[in-house]
Design an enzyme around this catalytic site. Structure first.
Site, PDB file in Angstrom:
ATOM      1  CB  CYS A 271      -1.068   0.139   1.073  1.00  0.00           C
ATOM      2  SG  CYS A 271      -1.995  -1.339   1.485  1.00  0.00           S
TER       3      CYS A 271
HETATM    4  N1  ALA Z   1      -1.856  -1.314   5.835  1.00  0.00           N
HETATM    5  C1  ALA Z   1      -1.793  -2.359   6.143  1.00  0.00           C
HETATM    6  C2  ALA Z   1      -0.489  -2.964   5.969  1.00  0.00           C
HETATM    7  O1  ALA Z   1       0.439  -2.131   5.880  1.00  0.00           O
HETATM    8  C3  ALA Z   1      -2.878  -3.222   5.269  1.00  0.00           C
HETATM    9  O2  ALA Z   1      -0.548  -4.104   5.468  1.00  0.00           O
END
Ligand code: ALA
Length: 411
Positions: free
Chosen positions: A374
């Site tokens: 992400c």
């Molecule tokens: N923000 C979450 C991660 O870093 C989903 O995996």
């Protein structure tokens, strides 16, 4: 008091039923303990009603339950007032809310927001999106990038150099979701004046170590319930009282009402005060109740014990990964001389793609995250493997994972 001993796994039904499974993806979401699941079931089975909208017994019980979790969360992050605790759907929802509840109404042409392009997208995209939206209406705000170092820490000198009299807000990360380093946020507060607001993404720190909003000196702090043993779809954004008069609702409905335009053409919004100002609609009641149970669970273990366990495991993992020449670390604690590691390590593995490694480990019941996690900056240039730890992990589990990686090096 709950000790972290050899039978600790019994608190987590998923892990207890799959004794051989090694779950190394807690930065993505944590496993849920029995007490959290029971709290949700009790709500569904014994007093399923809405909160803040009825005076019959079940409704009152739900309202009291939500109020009590709000007070519990306030104490957990050392907030001065429960009205500073806004329930959200999670960190991403909270960070977006800040852009629209604060940014949309307070930013003027020429204003600057400092951000880190290497951060989790939820800490970057809401500001880019707001910038584009404001531009459509003729307001130009500037997003100024700041750097992080090879050890994955925010470059303080760069923040100092980039901050200007036009800086209105700096968006920061407490523990980076890929690089895993803990940033010294209280120090950053001293680098800029009080007129600059600080928004902190604390998704990877809350539940891992004591987080004190007053000590950190920030104005917004957002985190997710599901990364601290509670249900997905639940989160919190703490907002300092000093800026409550700068907030406007970003969602309206429920008890809120927009009056007709006055003779001057302005519309006025009659709403409840904080925190209800930012909580239009029915809340995620079982999720919030689960968050209360999760905090009880953490307090029963104690944050000091969780933090110590996390640090010990992180450096145990680092030490073993450093013995494998094929491992190339992303920025993070592998490059830091200071003990700033908290449960997250990311790396490439020569000879295998991240996704190949993910499949191989999964076939041996070892669950890690692979991909770009992400992000859209440095960590997004090439897929990597991320190992993330929490209180149920053990050195034996790390040994199991390392044995498989070692075997791959001899193929
Ligand atoms: N923000 C979450 C991660 O870093 C989903 O995996």
């Amino acid at each position: 008091m709950i000790p972290i001993d050899h039978s600790f796994r019994k608190y987590f039904p998923g892990l207890y039923q799959q004794q051989k499974l090694v779950y190394l993806d807690s930065a993505s979401t944590t496993q849920k303990p029995h007490s959290v699941l029971e709290g949700m079931n009790e709500y569904y089975q014994q007093y399923c009603a809405n909160a803040g909208r009825g005076n019959y017994t079940w409704a009152q019980r739900v309202t009291d339950g939500i109020n009590s979790v709000r007070a519990k969360v306030a104490a957990f992050v050392h907030a001065q007032h429960a009205s500073e605790i806004v329930f959200t759907a999670g960190t991403t929802a909270g960070l977006n809310m800040i852009a629209y509840a604060w940014g949309l109404h307070n930013l003027r042409s020429g204003d600057e927001i400092l951000y880190c392009p290497d951060d989790h997208k939820a800490n970057v995209l809401p500001w880019l999106h707001l910038q584009a939206l404001l531009q459509r209406f003729g307001t130009t705000i500037h997003l100024i990038p700041y750097r992080i170092t090879s050890s994955g820490e925010i470059d303080h000198e760069n923040i100092r150099a980039k901050a200007s009299s036009k800086t209105r807000l700096i968006t920061l990360t407490h523990i980076h979701n890929v690089f895993g380093t803990l940033n010294d946020i209280a120090r950053i507060r001293t680098l800029v004046g009080q007129e600059v607001l600080l928004s902190l993404d604390a998704a990877q720190s809350v539940g891992h170590l004591a987080v004190d909003v007053q000590e950190l000196g920030v104005d917004f702090l957002s985190f997710s319930g599901h990364k601290m043993f509670a249900a997905p779809g639940t989160g919190v954004t703490w907002i300092h009282t000093r800026i409550h008069d700068q907030l406007s609702p970003f969602l309206v409905g429920g008890e809120q009402e927009i009056a007709s335009p006055s003779s001057s053409g302005e519309t006025h919004l009659h709403t409840y005060e904080m925190p209800h100002l930012l909580e239009a609609g029915t809340l995620n009641i079982p999720g919030i109740l689960s968050l209360g149970r999760a905090i009880d669970f953490i307090n029963d273990i104690t944050l000091t014990t969780i933090e110590q366990h996390g640090k010990t495991l992180t450096y145990y993992l680092l030490h073993h990964l450093q013995q494998i020449p094929e491992v190339i670390f992303l920025p993070g604690i592998a490059y830091s001389k200071r003990p700033v590691g908290y449960g997250i390590l990311s790396f490439y593995f020569e000879g295998y793609t991240a996704s190949e490694l993910g499949f191989i480990l999964s076939s041996q019941n070892i669950y890690v995250r692979v991909g770009t996690h992400c992000t859209r900056g440095r960590a997004a240039q090439q897929d990597s493997v991320r190992i993330s730890l929490h209180v149920y992990n053990t050195t034996e589990e790390i040994d199991t994972c390392m044995a498989i990686l070692q075997e791959l090096t001899s193929v």
